[in-house]
Design a protein around this motif. Structure first.
Motif, PDB file in Angstrom:
ATOM      1  N   PHE A 202       0.826  -1.205   0.000  1.00 46.57           N
ATOM      2  CA  PHE A 202       0.000   0.000   0.000  1.00 46.57           C
ATOM      3  C   PHE A 202       0.859   1.253   0.000  1.00 46.57           C
ATOM      4  N   CYS A 203       1.891   1.290   0.855  1.00 46.99           N
ATOM      5  CA  CYS A 203       2.742   2.475   0.952  1.00 46.99           C
ATOM      6  C   CYS A 203       3.432   2.774  -0.383  1.00 46.99           C
ATOM      7  N   GLN A 204       3.841   1.720  -1.076  1.00 46.34           N
ATOM      8  CA  GLN A 204       4.447   1.917  -2.396  1.00 46.34           C
ATOM      9  C   GLN A 204       3.445   2.554  -3.352  1.00 46.34           C
ATOM     10  N   GLN A 205       2.232   2.073  -3.309  1.00 48.72           N
ATOM     11  CA  GLN A 205       1.190   2.613  -4.177  1.00 48.72           C
ATOM     12  C   GLN A 205       0.830   4.043  -3.771  1.00 48.72           C
ATOM     13  N   TYR A 206       0.816   4.304  -2.461  1.00 45.60           N
ATOM     14  CA  TYR A 206       0.461   5.631  -1.954  1.00 45.60           C
ATOM     15  C   TYR A 206       1.546   6.649  -2.283  1.00 45.60           C
ATOM     16  N   GLY A 207       2.772   6.177  -2.380  1.00 49.67           N
ATOM     17  CA  GLY A 207       3.863   7.058  -2.781  1.00 49.67           C
ATOM     18  C   GLY A 207       4.854   7.401  -1.700  1.00 49.67           C
ATOM     19  N   ARG A 208       4.607   6.980  -0.483  1.00 53.53           N
ATOM     20  CA  ARG A 208       5.549   7.207   0.612  1.00 53.53           C
ATOM     21  C   ARG A 208       5.183   6.309   1.783  1.00 53.53           C
ATOM     22  N   GLU A 209       6.127   6.184   2.715  1.00 55.52           N
ATOM     23  CA  GLU A 209       5.926   5.297   3.864  1.00 55.52           C
ATOM     24  C   GLU A 209       5.091   5.998   4.934  1.00 55.52           C
ATOM     25  N   LEU A 210       4.049   5.325   5.387  1.00 55.63           N
ATOM     26  CA  LEU A 210       3.241   5.807   6.508  1.00 55.63           C
ATOM     27  C   LEU A 210       3.546   4.974   7.748  1.00 55.63           C
ATOM     28  N   GLU A 211       3.089   5.469   8.886  1.00 58.19           N
ATOM     29  CA  GLU A 211       3.202   4.697  10.124  1.00 58.19           C
ATOM     30  C   GLU A 211       2.024   3.731  10.222  1.00 58.19           C
ATOM     31  N   LEU A 212       2.299   2.549  10.746  1.00 57.77           N
ATOM     32  CA  LEU A 212       1.274   1.535  10.980  1.00 57.77           C
ATOM     33  C   LEU A 212       1.014   1.471  12.478  1.00 57.77           C
ATOM     34  N   TRP A 213      -0.215   1.791  12.885  1.00 58.58           N
ATOM     35  CA  TRP A 213      -0.557   1.831  14.310  1.00 58.58           C
ATOM     36  C   TRP A 213      -1.459   0.658  14.677  1.00 58.58           C
ATOM     37  N   PHE A 214      -1.232   0.140  15.887  1.00 53.33           N
ATOM     38  CA  PHE A 214      -2.152  -0.802  16.520  1.00 53.33           C
ATOM     39  C   PHE A 214      -2.428  -0.326  17.928  1.00 53.33           C
ATOM     40  N   GLU A 215      -3.605  -0.679  18.456  1.00 56.61           N
ATOM     41  CA  GLU A 215      -4.029  -0.223  19.781  1.00 56.61           C
ATOM     42  C   GLU A 215      -4.409  -1.412  20.667  1.00 56.61           C
ATOM     43  N   PRO A 216      -3.474  -2.281  21.001  1.00 59.60           N
ATOM     44  CA  PRO A 216      -3.809  -3.440  21.833  1.00 59.60           C
ATOM     45  C   PRO A 216      -4.033  -3.039  23.287  1.00 59.60           C
ATOM     46  N   GLY A 217      -5.033  -3.618  23.885  1.00 63.89           N
ATOM     47  CA  GLY A 217      -5.277  -3.444  25.313  1.00 63.89           C
ATOM     48  C   GLY A 217      -5.233  -4.795  25.983  1.00 63.89           C
ATOM     49  N   LYS A 218      -6.290  -5.580  25.747  1.00 62.04           N
ATOM     50  CA  LYS A 218      -6.388  -6.916  26.340  1.00 62.04           C
ATOM     51  C   LYS A 218      -5.175  -7.776  26.006  1.00 62.04           C
ATOM     52  N   PHE A 219      -4.697  -7.695  24.766  1.00 65.53           N
ATOM     53  CA  PHE A 219      -3.561  -8.520  24.353  1.00 65.53           C
ATOM     54  C   PHE A 219      -2.340  -8.266  25.229  1.00 65.53           C
ATOM     55  N   LEU A 220      -2.127  -7.026  25.640  1.00 69.01           N
ATOM     56  CA  LEU A 220      -0.933  -6.690  26.416  1.00 69.01           C
ATOM     57  C   LEU A 220      -1.078  -7.012  27.897  1.00 69.01           C
ATOM     58  N   VAL A 221      -2.292  -6.897  28.462  1.00 68.38           N
ATOM     59  CA  VAL A 221      -2.403  -6.985  29.919  1.00 68.38           C
ATOM     60  C   VAL A 221      -3.270  -8.120  30.451  1.00 68.38           C
ATOM     61  N   SER A 222      -4.037  -8.787  29.588  1.00 67.94           N
ATOM     62  CA  SER A 222      -4.949  -9.815  30.106  1.00 67.94           C
ATOM     63  C   SER A 222      -4.212 -10.902  30.876  1.00 67.94           C
ATOM     64  N   GLU A 223      -3.214 -11.496  30.235  1.00 67.37           N
ATOM     65  CA  GLU A 223      -2.534 -12.643  30.841  1.00 67.37           C
ATOM     66  C   GLU A 223      -1.645 -12.261  32.013  1.00 67.37           C
ATOM     67  N   CYS A 224      -1.343 -10.987  32.154  1.00 62.67           N
ATOM     68  CA  CYS A 224      -0.475 -10.570  33.271  1.00 62.67           C
ATOM     69  C   CYS A 224      -1.223 -10.561  34.590  1.00 62.67           C
ATOM     70  N   GLY A 225      -2.565 -10.550  34.562  1.00 68.45           N
ATOM     71  CA  GLY A 225      -3.344 -10.274  35.759  1.00 68.45           C
ATOM     72  C   GLY A 225      -3.902 -11.489  36.459  1.00 68.45           C
ATOM     73  N   HIS A 226      -3.877 -11.450  37.777  1.00 64.49           N
ATOM     74  CA  HIS A 226      -4.439 -12.500  38.627  1.00 64.49           C
ATOM     75  C   HIS A 226      -5.259 -11.823  39.722  1.00 64.49           C
ATOM     76  N   LEU A 227      -6.525 -12.182  39.829  1.00 62.19           N
ATOM     77  CA  LEU A 227      -7.343 -11.689  40.936  1.00 62.19           C
ATOM     78  C   LEU A 227      -7.305 -12.739  42.046  1.00 62.19           C
ATOM     79  N   LEU A 228      -6.644 -12.391  43.143  1.00 59.96           N
ATOM     80  CA  LEU A 228      -6.535 -13.301  44.276  1.00 59.96           C
ATOM     81  C   LEU A 228      -7.674 -13.043  45.254  1.00 59.96           C
ATOM     82  N   VAL A 229      -8.372 -14.102  45.652  1.00 56.75           N
ATOM     83  CA  VAL A 229      -9.513 -14.004  46.567  1.00 56.75           C
ATOM     84  C   VAL A 229      -9.401 -15.089  47.627  1.00 56.75           C
TER      85      VAL A 229
END
Length: 420
Positions: free
Chosen positions: A255-282
């Motif tokens: 796409f960037c080649q067709q567009y004519g220049r390099e753009l930034e590619l953004w992602f917005e992960p939330g659950k992917f980054l923090v879900s597995e890190c968490g433990h609710l202790l009860v």
């Protein structure tokens, strides 16, 4: 969490020791797991200018935001207060994407004054921004691509009937408003929901955005949101991040080649980054044997972890105190005055009153969606970083519950006798 010498550990720290030191219930987060996920995402996208914007709504504790910034991750916010937390954590305003949904224009003005990257998700807002700022404020435009994929309908945001984004069918109207006010469009954004199992949804979304990009010659980035699926139990199908990264990177490069220049590619992960890190202790309050099933009642409820009741979400449960006990079947419930079932007919090692249980994959949308329902206190939060546990949020007190309430003197008078 690992089983070692019969004790569950996080980075070599005994979970029962954490429970003893900080009390229960408590959310405990593993910093190493977050860093691992960031590394996996970065290594999976090659040959592109990738920016990771952490979706702070998943877990907004300032210490977690600082960890993200420390790892070179930027931020996605859905409210000005989230953005302010990010700035307290050290983020520059320009590093924060602001994606509101139906908020008051005053909040938009506040976001612009702070210098946030504004993401516009409705035609009325686009019109207002154009009238108010013209081309002085670079914007991103959130598109609804009419793609119905992902998991639970409650977290699916890209289908035709979703409240989120501007319909791709309104492409001419979008362009007309932008041209009318000579607006500066820096990015195009899409977020179609959560729990995508493969790259197809992203590639379909890419086709929509790449076609739309021809309307805007001065773009700086394309933002694909997120929606990566994580495993909540053994055998769960997850998003193959490596495969996704390869396919999206190749498509984006073309796409960037067709567009004519390099753009930034953004992602917005939330659950992917923090879900597995968490433990609710009860802690287990009572074990209640009924004729039809055996209940385990704990010192927590939907006020601390609402996902099972709200989304029918599955969370693995570990008996930290008795991991090698004989397996029995239990229904795990909370202490709230309505049905707050965490698990039905779940096989667990023998559970006894006082046993500590751990709800796994509790890092995302656990504490951030918690409440004071039933006038219950929200739990402490603990971060295990570099092999040491740190308190990052104090447990609430009764004084916290009463803070903000105003005493009306006229109501302090004696009881009014009722005439019969």
């Amino acid at each position: 969490m690992q089983l070692k010498d019969r004790n569950y550990q996080i980075q070599g720290v005994d979970v029962l020791a954490i429970a003893e030191e900080f009390g229960l219930p408590a959310y405990v987060y593993d910093a190493d797991k977050i860093i691992e996920k960031i590394g996996l995402l970065r290594s999976s996208f090659t040959g592109v200018n990738l920016k990771i914007k952490y979706a702070a709504k998943a877990l907004t504790n300032v210490s977690i935001l600082k960890l993200m910034r420390q790892q070179g991750v930027e931020m996605d916010s859905v409210s000005v207060n989230e953005a302010r937390m990010g700035m307290l954590a050290g983020f520059e305003p320009g590093q924060i994407m602001f994606t509101p949904s139906g908020v008051a224009f005053d909040e938009i003005r506040e976001a612009v004054d702070l210098g946030l990257q504004l993401n516009v998700d409705s035609l009325p807002l686009l019109e207002w921004v154009g009238q108010t700022y013209g081309g002085a404020v670079p914007i991103s435009i959130r598109i609804n691509p009419h793609i119905a994929e992902g998991g639970n309908i409650k977290i699916s945001t890209g289908h035709a009937d979703s409240k989120f984004g501007i319909s791709i069918l309104q492409r001419p109207e979008i362009r007309a408003v932008v041209e009318k006010y000579h607006m500066s469009v820096a990015g195009l954004h899409i977020h179609t929901g959560s729990d995508f199992k493969n790259a197809n949804a992203f590639l379909r979304g890419a086709e929509v955005l790449f076609e739309l990009a021809s309307d805007y010659p001065d773009l700086k980035f394309i933002d694909f949101g997120s929606g990566f699926k994580v495993a909540y139990k053994a055998g769960d199908h997850i998003t193959d991040i490596v495969d996704l990264g390869r396919k999206v990177s190749e498509t984006f490069q073309a796409f960037c080649q067709q567009y004519g220049r390099e753009l930034e590619l953004w992602f917005e992960p939330g659950k992917f980054l923090v879900s597995e890190c968490g433990h609710l202790l009860v802690r287990t309050n009572i074990v209640k044997e009924n004729p039809t099933r055996t209940f385990v009642a704990i010192d927590s409820g939907l006020n601390h972890l609402i996902r099972p009741m709200m989304y029918d979400a599955y969370h693995d449960i570990k008996n930290v105190s008795n991991p090698l006990g004989n397996e029995k079947t239990y229904t795990v419930v909370g202490y709230i005055c309505e049905t707050d079932t965490f698990a039905t007919d779940r096989p667990l090692p023998d559970v006894r009153p006082g046993d500590v249980l751990s709800f796994e994959n509790a890092g995302a949308y656990g504490f951030s969606m918690s409440s004071n329902y039933n006038a219950r206190l929200r739990p402490a939060e603990v971060l295990v970083y570099d092999g040491n546990p740190y308190l990052i949020r104090q447990r609430e007190t009764f004084e916290d519950l009463m803070r903000g309430q105003v005493d009306v003197p006229i109501l302090n008078s004696e009881i009014i006798e009722q005439q019969v």
